[in-house]
Design a protein around this motif. Sequence first.
Motif, short mmCIF file in Angstrom:
data_model
loop_
_atom_site.label_atom_id
_atom_site.label_comp_id
_atom_site.label_asym_id
_atom_site.label_seq_id
_atom_site.Cartn_x
_atom_site.Cartn_y
_atom_site.Cartn_z
N ASN A 1 -49.57 3.48 15.10
CA ASN A 1 -49.25 4.72 14.43
C ASN A 1 -47.65 4.48 14.52
N THR B 1 -43.54 4.84 14.46
CA THR B 1 -42.57 5.84 14.40
C THR B 1 -41.12 5.11 14.71
N HIS C 1 -39.92 15.93 14.31
CA HIS C 1 -40.93 15.40 15.35
C HIS C 1 -42.24 16.03 15.00
N TYR C 2 -43.26 15.13 14.68
CA TYR C 2 -44.63 15.67 14.24
C TYR C 2 -45.83 15.49 15.37
N ARG C 3 -46.63 16.54 15.24
CA ARG C 3 -48.00 16.24 16.17
C ARG C 3 -48.92 16.36 15.27
N SER D 1 -48.37 11.74 17.62
CA SER D 1 -46.85 12.13 17.42
C SER D 1 -46.10 10.91 16.67
N PHE D 2 -45.15 11.72 15.86
CA PHE D 2 -44.27 10.75 15.08
C PHE D 2 -42.94 11.35 14.97
N VAL D 3 -41.81 10.51 14.71
CA VAL D 3 -40.76 11.11 14.12
C VAL D 3 -40.56 10.69 12.66
#
Lengths: 330, 564
Positions: free
Chosen positions: A139, A141, A209-211, A234-236
């Motif tokens: 994933n 980021t 910043h996503y979840r 999560s990732f940015v």
Amino acid sequence: MVPPSGFPIRLELKRPLPESVDAGVPFALAVAIESGSGCDIAGAPFAILDETGATVTAGELPPVTRLTTDSEQYDPRHGSVDLRPSVEIMVPAPASVGSFAWTLALPSNAIDGIWHNAASLGFRFATREHLTSLAVWDNPTPLAVGSSHDIKVGAKCSAGCPLAGETVEVIDAEGAVVGRAQLGATPWPGTASLYWTSLLLRAPDQEGHYRWSARMAGPALGLPHGTPVPTAFSFVVTKRAEHQVAISVVDADSGAPVGNAQIRLGPFRAATNRAGLATIALPPGDFNLKVFKDNYEVRDQALAVSDDVNVVVAAQAIPEEDPYARYWKT
Amino acid sequence: MRKETDTVGGVSRRSFLRTGALAGVGGAAAAAGLGAAPASAQGSPEIVWDVETDVIVIGAGASGLPASIAARDEGAEVIVVEHHFDIGGIAIMSGGNIAIGGGNRLQIAAGQDDSPDQVFARITRPVEERFADRELTRRYVDEQVATFDFLEANGVNFDRHGTDVPREGGPGVNSPTQVRPHEWPIRVAVASHDQGRNGSGIVRPLELSARNKGVQFLLSHTLTDIYREQPFAGSVIGVRVEEVDRWFQPIHRTLNIRARKGVILCSGGHGHNVAYRTMFDPRLTEEYQWHGQHTAVANGIPSIAAIKIGAALGSTGNETQEGTGNAPDKGRWAVQDNYVRGAQTPESATFFRHRATGLVAAWAECILVKENGLRFWDETDGSDDGYFAHALEPTGVPGKLLGGGPVWAIFDAETVARRGYGTGYPDVDRAGGYFFSGETLEELAGQLHNNAYQLRPMPADALRETVERFNSFVDVGVDADFGRANLQFKIQTPPFYAAWSTPVLHDSYTGLRADTNCQVVDMARRPIPGLYVAGESLGGIKQHGLGRCITTGRIAGMECVRAS
Ligand SMILES: Cc1cc2nc3c(=O)[nH]c(=O)nc-3n(C[C@H](O)[C@H](O)[C@H](O)COP(=O)(O)OP(=O)(O)OC[C@H]3O[C@@H](n4cnc5c(N)ncnc54)[C@H](O)[C@@H]3O)c2cc1C
């Protein structure tokens, strides 16, 4: 009726059964077995009977394990070890969820030409639903706004049921489905039954910043499967990279390159190669440059990126605190 | 076989002996886990001496071997009783770096300026060594040069490695000048792939010298009781020992050994005895393992036996003082005795007890969680007392108000690949419950109760949320919970792993109280005739390791014979 006239056989549970077992999956019943005659009881017929006395399964006893204090497996580290001879019998758990009181029965029988009495051992167990759980990996980021990328999603049934063909989906923070795929046919390398798929996602158009989370989709996995547990990841998301930043890490005293130093600039990460060099594509902006390397100290430094830039970072070797370290590290 | 039948003051000595022996057992023996009481306590009318000698040394490690040689050099007949089936104690697995200075031959050759006064100043600093017994420490430093010569005279060869420059003590080890001998060339007794075993270069030559000089060894026997003429008075006259198997378990054959001149306790620390160590720090409950516990025992039983006949403990403040050596160690991973320098490989004769080599920890590539699945500290912070204070904080297991429970390093397949970790025999101890894997975090959490010290299942949702939260810290490079700076790697790629990473204890600094001759004293500070102590069994000197143990062993051996 003639009273039993052969040698007695004693059966006892060698270790307690687990609180519950996966429905429909065979589990091991470890039975301490002692025959008054001292005969080898392997091969004697046995049956597993349910509450009604009906035979669930029948077979011949496997070889008897005789652990001694010299055995490789003998391990008294956590308390005394049960050295009684024992056998392990696989018991097929019912496919339904419930509590059961079954019996292991050995009919009276001639073993090695010696008559042995019948013996039995009652045991209780409960079955539980299978638990399906998930993992998300590869994933990446940070992601550039609006870019597309693959992630991997895998699902595992606690009882190892093949989940190939089942659907997994990814939902965003608002609950909208943003990706969906079917699990492939072969488990992920290094696992026995983690079925997985690649899944294409598109990064949001806004920095942040996503979840998100991944879950099983499609029709429910029939009983005995319980509700699958979703997983979050999560990732940015950042602006698009425009500049190449080349970072060279050198030993402050000797000037020698420092390889495999870990570098961080905000959400961006990299590691130096053997030549002590790392190149990172960055969007314009102000960053805090951090470098991590065992036994080195590096001060954080501010880095304003508005163009391609080369940065040299001096890493100060710090003496090992442990005066023995040089003896056991080499 | 000989029986004592003479009379003392009109009373048969037998009854004296019986009373004396009785004083050494009973309730306290049971409480300390000693098990069976001696024959005399079970109604036998007298002590039956099975063997007789001048000096009995308990323990064949760093202090016991020099004690036995020194006593023999003074002309005594000596028997060394050792619990393990081999000599060496934990010293055999040690790095062999001996903090011993004061101006020894190697220091002079290297032009190092050192003296007993300088050593004394270095190991009696007003803060770090504030609880040191300065009288005993003075004797210790005054004997260092002679002890160095003694080691060389008894076959210990230092030539290749020379000596370090004198240095101030580091945080873990208070080490003035160190010397280090050659590793013993035959590695079977203790083997490790990633560290020197120079301690073998101390104990093997000393064993050889001791045997050549006529010292006798009684291996696989453990001291259970010390016999004194009267409960709290008179001389120490012998010991009761019991034969043990290769797992250190008693096999219920006992011997009474009479000591004409004295008994020297050189049995190492007490850190593997939970009841004993929690006298000093009640947090150190069962889950904490003891360095070297699978090589040699350190259960304090000899000290307890001495306390039962009147001995006192000395300098107990040293034991709980933070910062200079007796704190727990962060440890290796995936093996029960996870002392960072204690790794063993399968060639080792004691590997059947160790069961795994363990993994070199990668603190920046894991998270550490407690038995509840929650992080508790910055994983990359190694030396801060705060780490241990928090690791040892209870987690809410019902009824467990002391000790923090297991600490697990959680990492993923990427860490395993980057580090080249083995995930089976002999690297990790899966069967013993010190290493687990799971294809999802739920599956991993479900395994952990198979560890003896994980008293309840780890809540899978707690572990999952901990990992998800940590991964979100990696996204942005900020650890909002514990301020960890180094956040380069997520934990995301299956399979997932949990490795035992519970702090491991090392060093005993409190032991029996002794005078400057290493003669044990009682609560009134009166020397107990015929009872001596050295090494980690001795309290008072605040210095880590071999220098203290070898030197005090030599002092005790000499003085025990000279006094009689
Ligand atoms: C891996 C490791 C590395 C180390 N490296 C260093 C180093 O480089 N430098 C340094 O200075 N120190 C080092 N140390 C510490 C040092 O080895 C010890 O401080 C020292 O060996 C203690 O000596 P001792 O005689 O008190 O105990 P030990 O050497 O352990 O000897 C005690 C002996 O008594 C026996 N015993 C215990 N109870 C009984 C009983 N009831 N009856 C009969 N026998 C009994 C034990 O089995 C043991 O053999 C290290 C320790 C370890 C574990």
